[in-house]
Structures are given as structure tokens and as C-alpha cells.
Design a protein around this motif. Structure first.
Motif, PDB file in Angstrom:
ATOM      1  N   GLY A 171      -0.794   5.040  -1.012  1.00  0.00           N
ATOM      2  CA  GLY A 171      -0.441   6.362  -0.491  1.00  0.00           C
ATOM      3  C   GLY A 171      -1.609   6.998   0.246  1.00  0.00           C
ATOM      4  N   ASP A 172      -2.817   6.838  -0.302  1.00  0.00           N
ATOM      5  CA  ASP A 172      -4.017   7.343   0.372  1.00  0.00           C
ATOM      6  C   ASP A 172      -4.203   6.651   1.722  1.00  0.00           C
ATOM      7  OD1 ASP A 172      -4.537   9.003  -1.770  1.00  0.00           O
ATOM      8  OD2 ASP A 172      -6.029   7.662  -2.674  1.00  0.00           O
ATOM      9  N   GLU A 214      -0.232   2.684 -11.487  1.00  0.00           N
ATOM     10  CA  GLU A 214      -0.710   3.931 -10.893  1.00  0.00           C
ATOM     11  C   GLU A 214      -1.753   3.738  -9.798  1.00  0.00           C
ATOM     12  OE1 GLU A 214      -2.616   8.224 -12.304  1.00  0.00           O
ATOM     13  OE2 GLU A 214      -1.651   6.911 -13.748  1.00  0.00           O
ATOM     14  N   VAL A 215      -2.823   2.997 -10.078  1.00  0.00           N
ATOM     15  CA  VAL A 215      -3.947   2.914  -9.149  1.00  0.00           C
ATOM     16  C   VAL A 215      -3.516   2.366  -7.786  1.00  0.00           C
ATOM     17  CG1 VAL A 215      -6.172   1.799  -8.700  1.00  0.00           C
ATOM     18  CG2 VAL A 215      -5.681   2.723 -10.970  1.00  0.00           C
ATOM     19  N   ARG A 225       1.364   4.750 -19.519  1.00  0.00           N
ATOM     20  CA  ARG A 225       0.831   5.086 -18.200  1.00  0.00           C
ATOM     21  C   ARG A 225      -0.478   5.852 -18.319  1.00  0.00           C
ATOM     22  NH1 ARG A 225       6.010   6.773 -14.386  1.00  0.00           N
ATOM     23  NH2 ARG A 225       6.885   4.682 -14.279  1.00  0.00           N
ATOM     24  N   TYR A 255     -11.773   5.329  -5.911  1.00  0.00           N
ATOM     25  CA  TYR A 255     -10.390   5.670  -6.237  1.00  0.00           C
ATOM     26  C   TYR A 255     -10.227   7.186  -6.255  1.00  0.00           C
ATOM     27  CZ  TYR A 255      -6.117   6.177  -9.008  1.00  0.00           C
ATOM     28  OH  TYR A 255      -4.876   6.527  -9.459  1.00  0.00           O
ATOM     29  N   GLN A 256      -9.275   7.706  -5.483  1.00  0.00           N
ATOM     30  CA  GLN A 256      -8.981   9.130  -5.365  1.00  0.00           C
ATOM     31  C   GLN A 256     -10.225   9.924  -4.983  1.00  0.00           C
ATOM     32  OE1 GLN A 256      -6.793  10.061  -9.123  1.00  0.00           O
ATOM     33  NE2 GLN A 256      -5.044  10.343  -7.776  1.00  0.00           N
ATOM     34  N   ALA A 276      -4.014   4.724 -16.795  1.00  0.00           N
ATOM     35  CA  ALA A 276      -4.805   5.615 -15.939  1.00  0.00           C
ATOM     36  C   ALA A 276      -6.218   5.770 -16.490  1.00  0.00           C
ATOM     37  CB  ALA A 276      -4.123   6.982 -15.841  1.00  0.00           C
ATOM     38  N   THR A 313      -1.020   4.623  -5.748  1.00  0.00           N
ATOM     39  CA  THR A 313      -1.758   5.815  -5.337  1.00  0.00           C
ATOM     40  C   THR A 313      -2.671   5.498  -4.170  1.00  0.00           C
ATOM     41  OG1 THR A 313      -1.693   6.768  -7.559  1.00  0.00           O
ATOM     42  CG2 THR A 313      -3.403   7.583  -6.081  1.00  0.00           C
ATOM     43  N   THR A 314      -3.375   4.371  -4.248  1.00  0.00           N
ATOM     44  CA  THR A 314      -4.285   3.988  -3.173  1.00  0.00           C
ATOM     45  C   THR A 314      -3.526   3.677  -1.894  1.00  0.00           C
ATOM     46  OG1 THR A 314      -5.902   3.146  -4.770  1.00  0.00           O
ATOM     47  CG2 THR A 314      -6.096   2.371  -2.495  1.00  0.00           C
TER      48      THR A 314
END
Length: 200
Positions: A86-87, A79-80, A7, A183-184, A11, A83-84
Motif C-alpha cells: 500500500g505504501d 500485515e507487514v 494479528r 517499515y511504515q 504485528a 501495508t508495504t
């Protein structure tokens, strides 16, 4: 290699892809922030037609009629992509307080595994997100239209993952490319871009 090490490796690759994308973007922009490649008028345009999780077609026409975001990813993304998503959920919640919403399309870069049914389950928890899939040829056509980098990467012991562009691409109600969200990048910065686009 342990799962945590894998992981961490994914990342790191994701961060590299984001950094390279930002570097290319800065190099393409003129010194005054101009758009020498005319991405505003050409990004997202082209002869592509995929299938959405609500049973419709996904073409350049889907970019028109409201504030729209397009993000390329895949359901096995470690992960990406989650996470996105979720954003995006946080953006939608904040926009709803102003009576606004964002049309979001999650386009797979892994059509071999991501059927429409698989994508429907994957994005179902995020308001306003529609999954998009198609044949490998159709997906490649969409990647070209949106200038998306995607590559299959073999894993030790079999199987594969995908390297891919990680930015969310924003389009105004005329279907014209507005700007990317990295991203983030941060909720406040992302929402400022979306609200500025809606108000423009």
C-alpha cells in the motif's frame, strides 16, 4: 487465541524485526555514517537467479538501469507485506506526478507456497511491482545476497507463518545500494529518499 490476538502478535514480531534491523544498521555504520562493510558495493550482488512474474529472470542485473526497490515478503503475510505494498502504491502515485517511477521487486521468502502465478495475482494491483519466486535454494541465495533475515515459524493448530526483514531496499540506476526505507517510515520521508536517489 483469537484472530485479532494472532494479528497483534504478528504485528509485534514485525516491529521487533524492524527494530533489530535498525539497530544492526546503526551498529554497522561508522560514526561518520561510513559503510565499513562496503554494503553499497556488495548488497544485492551475488550468484542468484530467480523467476519474475513477467516471465524474466531476476539477477543483480535487474537492479541497474533505473531507480529500483527490493522488498522481501510473502503472500500469506498478515500485515507487514500488504501495508508495504500500500505504501509503494502511494509512492508510485506521487512519483508519477513528477514523471518518475520506481521499479519494485517483491521477492518471496516463502517459495513453498508462493508460486509465480500466486505472486502475479498478489502484486497485480500495485503499479510497477514485479513478483519474484524460485526454488527454496534460489530464494536462500537471494536472501544471502540482500542480507535478508527470514525464518519459518510454526502456528498453533498447524501451518506456519514467516518472520522476515521488513525494510524496502533502494538501489540507484547503477545497481548500487542507496539506503533502506523502514517499515511504515512515513510517506514524506520515503519519497524524500527516493527522489534524492533519483537526483543523485
Amino acid at each position: 487465541m483469537t484472530r485479532n490476538m494472532k494479528r497483534a502478535g504478528f504485528a509485534l514480531w514485525g516491529a521487533v524485526v524492524v527494530a533489530l534491523g535498525a539497530l544492526v544498521w546503526l551498529q554497522l555504520a561508522g560514526p561518520d555514517g561510513s559503510d565499513p562493510l562496503n554494503l553499497t558495493d556488495t548488497l544485492g550482488q551475488g550468484d542468484y537467479a530467480l523467476t519474475t512474474t513477467d516471465g524474466g529472470a531476476f539477477t543483480s542485473d535487474n537492479l541497474k538501469g533505473g531507480a529500483t526497490a527490493v522488498f522481501f515478503g510473502f503472500t500469506h503475510c498478515p500485515e507487514v507485506c500488504p501495508t508495504t505494498l500500500g505504501d509503494v502504491s502511494m509512492w508510485q502515485e506521487a512519483l508519477a506526478t513528477d514523471g518518475q517511477a520506481l521499479n519494485v521487486y517483491f521477492v518471496t521468502v516463502d517459495p513453498e507456497r508462493d508460486t509465480v502465478d500466486t505472486l502475479r495475482d498478489y502484486v497485480s494491483w500495485v503499479p510497477g511491482v514485479t513478483g519474484v519466486s524460485g526454488t527454496p535454494e534460489q530464494v536462500k541465495a537471494a536472501e544471502a545476497a540482500f542480507r535478508i533475515y527470514a525464518r519459518q515459524v510454526p502456528l498453533d493448530g498447524g501451518g506456519y507463518t514467516m518472520d522476515h526483514s521488513a525494510s524496502v531496499l533502494l538501489f540507484d540506476d547503477q545497481g548500487r545500494f542507496y539506503e533502506p526505507i523502514g517499515y511504515q517510515e512515513g510517506t514524506d520521508r520515503a519519497l524524500a529518499k527516493i527522489r534524492r536517489m533519483i537526483a543523485s
